[in-house]
Design a protein around this motif. Structure first.
Motif, mmCIF file in Angstrom:
data_model
loop_
_atom_site.group_PDB
_atom_site.id
_atom_site.type_symbol
_atom_site.label_atom_id
_atom_site.label_comp_id
_atom_site.label_asym_id
_atom_site.label_seq_id
_atom_site.Cartn_x
_atom_site.Cartn_y
_atom_site.Cartn_z
ATOM 1 N N LYS A 1 0.883 -1.247 0.059
ATOM 2 C CA LYS A 1 0.140 0.033 -0.086
ATOM 3 C C LYS A 1 0.830 1.401 -0.129
ATOM 4 N N VAL A 2 0.485 1.984 -1.059
ATOM 5 C CA VAL A 2 1.685 3.132 -1.219
ATOM 6 C C VAL A 2 0.781 4.206 -1.560
ATOM 7 N N ALA A 3 1.532 5.595 -0.688
ATOM 8 C CA ALA A 3 0.761 6.854 -0.824
ATOM 9 C C ALA A 3 1.857 7.939 -1.567
ATOM 10 N N ILE A 4 1.490 8.929 -2.344
ATOM 11 C CA ILE A 4 2.405 9.661 -3.024
ATOM 12 C C ILE A 4 2.172 11.331 -2.755
ATOM 13 N N ALA A 5 3.455 11.814 -2.536
ATOM 14 C CA ALA A 5 3.235 13.087 -2.293
ATOM 15 C C ALA A 5 3.866 13.813 -3.624
ATOM 16 N N GLY A 6 2.887 14.624 -4.181
ATOM 17 C CA GLY A 6 3.537 15.216 -5.517
ATOM 18 C C GLY A 6 2.968 14.239 -6.708
#
Length: 367
Positions: free
Chosen positions: A5-10
């Protein structure tokens, strides 16, 4: 083995290429000859690209905030090539992040379709969003020079137990003080400043090592890069590129037994050419002396689509980070950082770093 499970900033060009790429590899049939194209391994430690699941995303641009992730990655000012439009309906809406120093004021002088337009919205509670999403790993794809913003997301990772893969040249994983905090919390971190699959830095490193190994004295070298994406527009503000120049320069200098004097090495962004879009062109020159003190000069021109060039490396970094989490290993992952990043805590020759990563994947090396 479950999803990553991956989150992205930008949610910029790099995020667009990464998300398109994950879905591209998912679409390939078992045994397809392109399954490992651009990847270290199709199956890395039991994880495949189709195990990556995007669960949260943060941005500050009004054309992206509030939109579904599958739409936001194609919104302006993104300009990378579209090679896969067959994307699922991710249950992810891009949330408003903290602006801090994420936008350079000089961008206001450029057309709207070329620059960031900050959304008139209150920043979300990033900590709360990460916890609710179940994110295990946060990718930092913030603009170069975003020192405060990168530190903000690093702090959120420390609060939530989420791992950080720092793809930008702000020194977190290569900072002893930050590294100590992640180690104390037993949170894996990889960084800093992602290498490309076949980019200017990796080629410059290899050529530098080749000169050294073949007994050629390198006297001077430069690497000049031009491009037309938001990254190059952002870097026209030279006050934002200090850490970028350090990162790229140290990556090359680390291949020399006796580093060059500052006056004999120049590496860094050169200029912004709008019509190049996400195409990056590198002009590289090496001046040296070989047998009998005879001059040897090398010039190279490299043209690459900038954002897809790093996406496969990030897919490999994500899977290595997940392996560390599965094993309960925290702190800076030295081997993946050395192989995947320009400015790791410890530099190694690339062939040695790759061997170290293979040992890490196989469980023969803790970090």
């Amino acid at each position: 083995m479950g999803k990553i499970k991956v989150a992205i900033a930008g949610v910029g060009n790099c995020a667009s290429s990464l998300i398109q790429g994950v879905e591209y590899y998912k679409s390939l049939d078992e045994g397809h000859p392109d399954q490992s194209l651009g990847l270290m391994h199709y199956d890395l430690g039991g994880y495949r690209p189709n195990d990556i699941k995007f669960v949260a995303a943060f941005d500050i641009d009004q054309r992206k905030v509030g939109r579904p992730l599958k739409e936001a990655i194609f919104a302006k000012p993104n300009c990378t090539k579209v090679f896969n439009k067959n994307l699922p309906d991710y249950p992810v809406t891009v949330k408003m992040g903290e602006v801090l120093d994420g936008v350079s004021h000089h961008m206001e002088d450029y057309p709207e379709d070329r620059r960031f337009i900050v959304a008139n919205k209150k920043p979300c509670d990033v900590t709360k969003v990460l916890k609710q999403s179940g994110a295990e790993i946060l990718l930092s794809y913030l603009p170069v020079g975003s020192e405060k913003a990168t530190a903000f997301y690093a702090e959120v990772c420390l609060k939530t137990g989420v791992s950080l893969i720092n793809c930008v040249p702000v020194f977190i994983a290569s900072s002893k003080s930050w590294a100590k905090r992640f180690e104390e919390k037993n949170i894996p971190i990889i960084g800093d400043d992602i290498k490309s699959q076949m980019g200017a830095t990796i080629i410059h490193r290899i050529l530098t090592k080749l000169f050294e190994d073949r007994g050629v004295k390198m006297d001077r070298t430069y690497q000049l890069n031009v491009g037309g994406n938001t990254d190059f527009l952002n870097m026209l503000n030279r006050s934002r590129v200090k850490s970028k120049k350090i990162s790229k320069t140290e990556a090359v200098q680390s291949q020399l037994q006796n580093p060059l004097g500052n006056e004999n090495i120049h590496i860094g962004p050169s200029d912004y050419v709008p019509w190049l879009m996400d195409n990056k062109i590198c002009f590289l020159r090496v001046e040296g002396r070989g047998f009998g003190n005879i001059p040897i000069n090398l010039e190279l021109r490299l043209s690459v689509e900038d954002s897809p060039n790093s996406a496969g490396v990030v897919i490999d970094a994500i899977r290595c980070c997940k392996i560390a989490r599965d094993r309960g290993v925290g702190g800076v992952l030295l081997s993946p950082s050395a192989y995947f990043m320009k400015h790791p805590m410890v530099q190694f020759p690339d062939e040695d770093a790759r061997d170290m990563v293979e040992e890490f994947i196989a469980g023969k090396r803790e970090r």
